[in-house]
Design a protein around this motif. Sequence first.
Motif, short mmCIF file in Angstrom:
data_model
loop_
_atom_site.label_atom_id
_atom_site.label_comp_id
_atom_site.label_asym_id
_atom_site.label_seq_id
_atom_site.Cartn_x
_atom_site.Cartn_y
_atom_site.Cartn_z
N LEU A 162 0.83 -1.20 0.00
CA LEU A 162 0.00 0.00 0.00
C LEU A 162 0.87 1.25 0.00
N GLY A 163 0.44 2.26 -0.77
CA GLY A 163 1.12 3.55 -0.79
C GLY A 163 0.22 4.64 -0.24
N GLY A 164 0.66 5.87 -0.42
CA GLY A 164 -0.11 6.99 0.08
C GLY A 164 0.26 7.33 1.51
N ALA A 165 -0.67 7.95 2.22
CA ALA A 165 -0.42 8.44 3.57
C ALA A 165 -1.42 7.82 4.54
N ILE A 166 -1.10 7.95 5.83
CA ILE A 166 -2.01 7.48 6.89
C ILE A 166 -3.00 8.60 7.19
N SER A 167 -4.26 8.35 6.97
CA SER A 167 -5.27 9.37 7.19
C SER A 167 -5.42 9.67 8.68
N PRO A 168 -5.49 10.95 9.04
CA PRO A 168 -5.75 11.28 10.45
C PRO A 168 -7.12 10.82 10.92
N TYR A 169 -8.03 10.50 9.96
CA TYR A 169 -9.36 10.03 10.33
C TYR A 169 -9.35 8.63 10.92
N VAL A 170 -8.18 7.97 10.93
CA VAL A 170 -8.08 6.69 11.63
C VAL A 170 -8.49 6.88 13.10
N SER A 223 4.00 6.89 3.04
CA SER A 223 4.85 8.07 3.21
C SER A 223 4.08 9.11 4.02
N GLY A 224 4.74 10.26 4.24
CA GLY A 224 4.10 11.31 5.02
C GLY A 224 4.34 11.10 6.51
N PRO A 225 3.67 11.90 7.34
CA PRO A 225 3.93 11.87 8.78
C PRO A 225 3.13 10.80 9.51
N VAL A 226 3.54 10.56 10.75
CA VAL A 226 2.72 9.80 11.69
C VAL A 226 1.69 10.77 12.25
N PRO A 227 0.40 10.57 12.00
CA PRO A 227 -0.60 11.57 12.41
C PRO A 227 -0.65 11.74 13.93
N PRO A 228 -0.52 12.98 14.41
CA PRO A 228 -0.69 13.21 15.85
C PRO A 228 -2.08 12.84 16.34
N GLU A 229 -3.06 12.81 15.41
CA GLU A 229 -4.44 12.49 15.79
C GLU A 229 -4.60 11.07 16.33
N LEU A 230 -3.58 10.22 16.12
CA LEU A 230 -3.67 8.87 16.68
C LEU A 230 -3.78 8.90 18.20
N SER A 231 -3.44 10.03 18.80
CA SER A 231 -3.54 10.17 20.26
C SER A 231 -4.98 10.03 20.75
N LEU A 236 7.82 6.65 6.15
CA LEU A 236 7.25 7.74 6.92
C LEU A 236 8.32 8.77 7.28
N THR A 237 7.94 10.04 7.25
CA THR A 237 8.88 11.13 7.52
C THR A 237 8.33 12.02 8.64
N GLY A 238 9.18 12.97 9.05
CA GLY A 238 8.77 13.92 10.07
C GLY A 238 9.06 13.38 11.46
N ASP A 276 6.25 0.24 17.34
CA ASP A 276 7.27 -0.22 16.40
C ASP A 276 7.27 0.71 15.18
N LEU A 277 8.31 1.53 15.10
CA LEU A 277 8.44 2.50 14.01
C LEU A 277 9.75 2.30 13.25
N HIS A 278 10.37 1.16 13.38
CA HIS A 278 11.71 0.97 12.79
C HIS A 278 11.64 0.96 11.27
N ALA A 279 12.81 1.26 10.66
CA ALA A 279 12.96 1.23 9.20
C ALA A 279 12.01 2.21 8.51
N ASN A 280 12.06 3.47 8.94
CA ASN A 280 11.37 4.56 8.27
C ASN A 280 12.37 5.68 8.03
N LEU A 281 11.86 6.89 7.79
CA LEU A 281 12.71 8.06 7.58
C LEU A 281 12.37 9.14 8.60
N LEU A 282 11.98 8.74 9.77
CA LEU A 282 11.58 9.68 10.82
C LEU A 282 12.78 10.48 11.30
N SER A 283 12.56 11.73 11.65
CA SER A 283 13.64 12.62 12.06
C SER A 283 13.27 13.35 13.35
#
Length: 280
Positions: A88-96, A113-121, A136-138, A154-161
């Motif tokens: 699957l491609g695209g981004a993680i929707s904050p509507y999750v 790709s894209g960020p980890v949505p803060p809305e997951l909180s 995933l970035t950001g 588990d967030l390993h093997a991404n491009l998080l900074s």
Amino acid sequence: MEPPRPPLLFVGLLLLVELLLPPPTLAESNDQACLSNLRRSLTDPNSSLRSWTRANFAAPCNGFTSYLQGVTCNNGRIYKLSLAGLALGGAISPYVSNCTNLQSLDLSSNQLSGPVPPELSALLNLAVLNLSSNHLTGPIPPQLALCAYLNVIDLHANLLSGPIPDQLGLLVRLSTFDVSYNRLEGPIPVLLANRSGLAAGLPRFNASSFIGNRDLYGYPLPPMRGRGLSVFAIVGIGLGSGLLSLVLSFTAVCIWLRVTEQAAMMTNDEGKVSHLMPDY
């Protein structure tokens, strides 16, 4: 002739039941918004989500079963989303975050790709979060610390900074934590590196949870080191030293030739003078 009317007591009981029971459409609409928006944010090259249709979104759960790929239900609500390894491609929707009963979210081994949505909180019941092996970035959202029941991140093997949020060290149920092989930087939070002093029986995450981040430092990784010279700096210094040596050598040769030439001229001049001087 009018049809018989139901007794007033029966009508009252029906009204009482309707008032006591929560409106079923609210939970269903939340799950529906969660799934429909997530589907719109994803690309599906292998058609793995062909069952994710509008008709199925309207009733995603039938008790404990679901017709949707990767969806597991519990008592009519979505409590697990597992879409790992589907390309699957695209981004993680904050509507999750609308899947408010969600306890496990696994989107690992995809091309997201894209960020980890803060809305997951908002997923206050979330126990497992696996977004590993994506693009995933950001930053890692510090808001994840609001998910007090998290056991696995588990967030390993991404491009998080950026840094690892200190707030994640407050997740007392956290038993698995892996942010290895990203682009994280800064010190490792003390409460994640060594939790054994916080309370008896809590785990301590070792170096394997943090390796592969070049600018991350602190126990259990080595301490911060002075930054070494880059390859370009080393090459520049080498070229500069070589050029300086060449200039100095050339200058020395020129000076030597100049001195030699002047000495030879003085010798010739002395010979001429002694030859022309008259004898007395």
